[in-house]
Scaffold this active site. Structure first.
Site: not given
Length: 689
Positions: A339, A135-136, A170, A221, A157
């Protein structure tokens, strides 16, 4: 000698790729890299609507594993922290191009590289959530590291809206971005499997509404794979066999080197034996039952394992290894939804995590986890529960054997009669039970090994654990069981009561070289007097020691002592347990081996772990003391506290890497080994980030 460093641009042009988008299926809105490139390069002259597809939340097409996406352009970018250790691992030079790409300010494209976001589902606090996804997060590209020659996927991220942002914005706020950057690098440096971070970028002028308006940041990351169990939950929900097969084959071929990582494991049938039937870690197998309430019989051997069986097994053992590290080092994850559970067993998607300040099995760092589902004590059983959902996702690939599996993969197994269905269900149940027993074995033996090392004891487990022979497995299980029963469980019971600092306990013990007892128990006027007082300071705080000392004096004087709250009785009980524990401990690590004990322990006991209160101090220094500077892209921020925290976090066993000249007062404060009390310990955080 280190090879010459490359610029990020040259590295991307010469050796980067994007394995995920090469092998898997994009959302049909933008069905190829060429279509995505066309939307970017010609949107102003042709169709701006197509450009919005990169940032428009929606339900993606059936069969899609990802959707192409782009970082959202921000008004300003300001790099705050760069992991030079990560740069070294990729042989990259620090320059402006690197900063821009790792911030999302510039984006690299090629014929087979384009940013994307993954789609997945998840069981969140036990309830299924359908389409979730990044989502982001925007995945950028894959580069090989120079350490192991392993592909690493870079992602941003907090990069803005993606097709999977749902009703969110986001964004990622600065406080959570700092926490993730520091903790992911800290865990990796300690030796706990984790995703990594390479650059933290402040976004001046960009804010997000959380509890208040907060400054935002982007974390770049990387990890060998960002695939999580939720990716597989999605395809079971969709009933999409083709998408499931493609995803599974990708993981086997690309993530696990065409199955080469599965090699060397013992015969799975060995785990028809549950080597830890009375395990204290609460790993409940919860195996599916038939209509008669019976699980699968383990009498019959599993003759051969398909690549999908081996894939499931490998994911199970990787996660067992990681959760053993969490428990040994007192790391509480806070959110262990499917998740957030990596197929590689990596600690990932850092949220309301914490290192235990005091040993409290019921502690959860997640303020929103009122049921304590994700408490520290529950982590082993929750990871197993997540793996059971993964087994259900793969059941259609683990059930059939031989020709039946071949027919399924070719799309020719159109009908399954009752007999074959029963056989397939029973096979999956047997596999799950065998893997449940292996999960407990891997978890417990690894946990025992780590705890023994922290205590300076060499149980000789490493060689047995790496063996595939049944007798070695039995021997390592027996050693682990005996060590946990005699040493670990009594010790943790004491620490739970005395509430001293968990990590510092191991540091104090490794540094202690004095006598353990000064008198024989039978000769001492009280049990308290039998101990060396400095040794007791490892287990009790000053207040507790004073209580026991005064109690002893009162008894010696013939005075009656009132124990209205039962505190003295409890302390006396633990004193007896410490006496017995010390004798058992000295049988494994006698005083004559003190130098060897300390040497072994020092390799396993970090001198520093980033506690929640330390992270909070650094965050507050930026967010409140330098609030105006965060808004101004031209300002010069004081990031010395942040840099000091980074250096201490990535050099947990070696003070030489801490830069003694940089903020020495923080080093002294953050490594204070006294057993402190106060409201700053055992803090919780919310999920909002």
């Amino acid at each position: 000698m280190m090879s010459e460093r490359s610029s990020i641009i040259n590295a991307l042009k010469n050796s980067a790729t994007s394995r995920f988008i090469k092998r898997l299926t994009p959302d049909t809105s933008l069905p190829s890299v060429s279509e995505a490139l066309n939307a970017v390069q010609q949107h102003s002259a042709t169709d701006p609507v197509r450009l919005k597809l990169f940032h428009t939340p929606r339900m993606v097409s059936q069969g899609a594993h990802f959707a192409f996406s782009l970082p959202t352009k921000k008004p300003h970018y300001k790099p705050l922290l760069l992991s030079h250790r990560a740069l070294d691992e990729f042989g990259l030079k620090q320059d402006r191009d690197l900063e821009k790409i790792l911030a999302g300010e510039e984006v690299f494209f090629s014929d087979d590289i384009f940013p994307y976001s993954m789609v997945y589902s998840g069981f969140q606090f036990g309830s299924f959530a359908a389409q979730l996804g990044d989502g982001r997060v925007v995945n950028l590209f894959d580069l090989k590291d120079n350490r192991d020659g392993q592909w690493q996927t870079f992602q941003l991220k907090g990069a803005g809206l993606t097709p999977f942002s749902r009703f969110a914005d986001g964004k990622a706020v600065l406080r959570s971005s700092i926490r993730e950057f520091i903790m992911s690098e800290a865990l990796h440096s300690i030796g706990i499997p984790s995703t990594r971070a390479i650059q933290l970028t402040l976004l001046p002028g960009t804010k997000a509404q959380r509890r208040t308006q907060e400054p935002c940041a982007v974390v770049c990351r990387f990890a060998p794979s960002w695939i999580r169990l939720g990716n597989f939950n999605l395809f079971r929900w969709r009933q999409d066999l083709e998408g499931l097969i493609k995803l599974s084959d990708y993981c086997i071929d690309e993530v696990f080197e065409a199955g080469r990582q599965f090699e060397g494991k013992p015969d799975l049938n060995i785990f028809k034996t549950d080597f830890f039937p009375d395990n204290e870690t609460k790993i409940d197998q919860q195996v599916e039952k038939d209509e008669n309430g019976k699980g699968a019989s383990l009498d019959a051997d599993i003759s051969t394992l398909s690549k999908y069986d081996q894939f499931f097994r490998h994911v199970v053992t990787l996660n067992a290894n990681t959760v053993a590290h969490w428990q040994a080092y007192g790391f509480a994850n806070g959110v262990l939804n499917t998740d957030n559970t990596s197929i590689m067993g990596l600690t990932m998607d850092y949220g309301p995590f914490a290192f235990l300040d005091k040993f409290d099995p019921s502690f959860t760092p997640n303020h929103d986890d009122t049921s304590k589902r994700y408490s520290f004590a529950n982590q082993p059983s929750i990871i197993w529960w997540n793996l059971q959902q993964f087994a259900k996702d793969l059941a259609c690939l683990m059930g059939p054997e031989g020709r039946d599996l071949e027919s399924l993969l070719k799309g020719e197994l159109n009908e399954v009669d009752d007999a074959l269905e029963k056989t397939m269900i029973e096979r999956v149940q047997r596999l799950v039970e065998l893997n449940a027993n292996e999960y407990k074995y891997v978890f417990t033996t690894r946990y025992a090994q780590l705890m023994s090392q922290r205590l300076g004891v060499d149980l000789g487990l490493a060689e047995c654990m790496s063996s595939a022979r049944r007798e070695d497995i039995e021997r390592s299980a027996e050693k682990a069981r005996e060590f946990c029963t005699a040493i670990v469980e009594p010790l943790l019971d004491v620490l739970k009561t005395t509430k001293i600092d968990y990590n510092n306990f191991f540091i104090h013990l490794q540094n202690y070289s004095g006598p353990f007892f000064t008198k024989d128990k039978s000769e001492a006027p009280t049990l308290f007097a039998a101990f060396d007082q400095e040794y007791l300071q490892i287990f009790f705080n000053a207040k507790q020691l004073d209580q026991m000392r005064e109690h002893g004096k009162a008894i010696a004087a013939g005075k009656k002592v009132f124990d209205t709250d039962g505190e003295l009785r409890l302390l006396d009980e633990k004193l007896t347990k410490i006496h017995d524990w010390t004798q058992d401990y000295l049988a494994l690590a006698p005083p004559t081996t003190a130098p060897e004990r300390a040497s072994l322990a020092k390799r396993s006991n970090p001198l520093f772990v980033p506690r929640s209160w330390v992270l909070e101090e650094v965050v507050d220094d930026l967010m409140y003391n330098q609030r105006e500077g965060l808004r101004d892209p031209a300002s010069t921020l004081d990031t010395s506290a942040l840099k000091k925290l980074y250096l201490m976090s990535v050099n947990p066993y070696d003070r030489a890497g801490w830069d003694a000249a940089l903020r020495p007062e923080l080093e002294e404060k953050w490594t204070d080994l006294s057993h402190q009390e106060g409201a700053k310990f055992m803090k919780q955080a919310s999920c909002s980030s």
